[in-house]
Design an enzyme around this catalytic site. Structure first.
Site, mmCIF file in Angstrom:
data_model
loop_
_atom_site.group_PDB
_atom_site.id
_atom_site.type_symbol
_atom_site.label_atom_id
_atom_site.label_comp_id
_atom_site.label_asym_id
_atom_site.label_seq_id
_atom_site.Cartn_x
_atom_site.Cartn_y
_atom_site.Cartn_z
ATOM 1 N N ASP A 8 0.908 -1.216 0.152
ATOM 2 C CA ASP A 8 0.066 0.081 -0.004
ATOM 3 C C ASP A 8 0.923 1.316 0.027
ATOM 4 O O ASP A 8 2.207 1.099 -0.100
ATOM 5 C CB ASP A 8 -1.005 -0.162 1.019
ATOM 6 C CG ASP A 8 -0.350 0.154 2.779
ATOM 7 O OD1 ASP A 8 0.923 0.101 2.572
ATOM 8 O OD2 ASP A 8 -1.131 0.190 3.526
ATOM 9 N N CYS A 66 3.191 -2.951 4.363
ATOM 10 C CA CYS A 66 2.441 -1.802 4.561
ATOM 11 C C CYS A 66 3.017 -1.171 5.747
ATOM 12 O O CYS A 66 4.409 -1.416 5.811
ATOM 13 C CB CYS A 66 0.957 -2.369 4.747
ATOM 14 S SG CYS A 66 0.777 -3.252 6.139
ATOM 15 N N THR A 68 2.975 -1.348 8.711
ATOM 16 C CA THR A 68 3.371 -2.276 10.122
ATOM 17 C C THR A 68 3.629 -3.616 9.372
ATOM 18 O O THR A 68 3.961 -4.446 10.033
ATOM 19 C CB THR A 68 2.307 -2.294 10.853
ATOM 20 O OG1 THR A 68 1.022 -2.731 10.280
ATOM 21 C CG2 THR A 68 2.109 -1.146 11.471
ATOM 22 N N HIS A 99 10.353 -23.655 9.190
ATOM 23 C CA HIS A 99 9.233 -24.402 9.855
ATOM 24 C C HIS A 99 7.900 -24.192 9.160
ATOM 25 O O HIS A 99 7.184 -25.104 9.443
ATOM 26 C CB HIS A 99 9.405 -23.764 11.349
ATOM 27 C CG HIS A 99 10.698 -24.118 11.997
ATOM 28 N ND1 HIS A 99 10.561 -24.129 13.292
ATOM 29 C CD2 HIS A 99 11.866 -24.719 11.732
ATOM 30 C CE1 HIS A 99 11.744 -24.600 13.764
ATOM 31 N NE2 HIS A 99 12.430 -25.084 12.841
ATOM 32 N N HIS A 134 7.672 -30.641 10.562
ATOM 33 C CA HIS A 134 7.019 -29.171 10.173
ATOM 34 C C HIS A 134 6.256 -29.559 8.977
ATOM 35 O O HIS A 134 5.184 -28.613 8.900
ATOM 36 C CB HIS A 134 8.368 -28.254 9.725
ATOM 37 C CG HIS A 134 9.248 -28.031 10.945
ATOM 38 N ND1 HIS A 134 8.929 -27.394 12.056
ATOM 39 C CD2 HIS A 134 10.382 -28.317 11.020
ATOM 40 C CE1 HIS A 134 10.079 -27.367 12.979
ATOM 41 N NE2 HIS A 134 10.913 -27.910 12.379
HETATM 42 C C1 RB5 Z 1 -2.104 2.621 6.487
HETATM 43 O O1 RB5 Z 1 -2.050 4.030 7.176
HETATM 44 C C2 RB5 Z 1 -1.639 1.512 7.509
HETATM 45 O O2 RB5 Z 1 -2.835 1.430 8.170
HETATM 46 C C3 RB5 Z 1 -1.367 0.493 6.728
HETATM 47 O O3 RB5 Z 1 -0.225 0.689 5.913
HETATM 48 C C4 RB5 Z 1 -0.940 -0.796 7.515
HETATM 49 O O4 RB5 Z 1 0.120 -0.564 8.430
HETATM 50 C C5 RB5 Z 1 -2.226 -1.543 8.211
HETATM 51 O O5 RB5 Z 1 -2.052 -2.449 8.693
#
Ligand code: RB5
Length: 143
Positions: A8, A66, A68, A99, A134
């Site tokens: 994203d 993304c 996180t 694994h 595994h």
């Molecule tokens: C976008 O703002 C953020 O929420 C997305 O990149 C991601 O980290 C969602 O889990």
């Protein structure tokens, strides 16, 4: 080896770095499913596109990014046959292959930064599944 990339807006810049890194390597072909800018988009679309490419065997692995890594890995894991591993370091990247036979690595761009993100990708694509006990456990996930 064929690899599908997706991100994203939060993961766009790290995805581009990963793409540049992989382009320098012999024998790796990349399919980039976007996004193609830092303009805000919804991550489930990219998780889904890459996951479909993996289960359809168009590629060997997927890489998702993304902010996180959380949302895009959750989205990808909704697709049957996907084992998307959210990795925070080389250890989790290695063990996710050894694994869990993970077929997608998910990364958090703001969690890792470029160097660690690239190191996780390198470890992931260069580690073979160990099989044995595994394989039994992965089989139970698939059931
Ligand atoms: C976008 O703002 C953020 O929420 C997305 O990149 C991601 O980290 C969602 O889990």
């Amino acid at each position: 080896m064929k690899i599908a990339l997706g991100a994203d807006h939060g993961g766009y810049e790290l995805k581009e770095k990963i793409k540049q890194h992989l382009a320098k390597k012999e024998g790796i072909e990349v399919i980039d499913f976007g996004t193609n800018s830092t303009e805000s988009v919804d991550y489930p679309k990219y998780g889904h596109l890459v996951a479909k490419s993996v289960v359809d065997k168009e590629v060997d692995f997927g890489i998702l990014v993304c902010t996180t890594g959380v949302g895009i890995s959750i989205a990808a894991n909704k697709i049957n046959g996907i084992r998307a591993a959210l990795c925070h370091n080389e250890y989790t990247a290695r063990l996710s292959r050894l694994h869990n036979d993970a077929n997608i690595i998910a990364l958090g761009a703001r969690v890792l930064g470029e160097d660690l993100g690239l190191a996780c990708v390198e470890t992931f694509i260069n580690t073979e599944f160990e099989g044995g006990r595994h394989a039994r456990r992965v089989g139970k996930i698939e059931q």
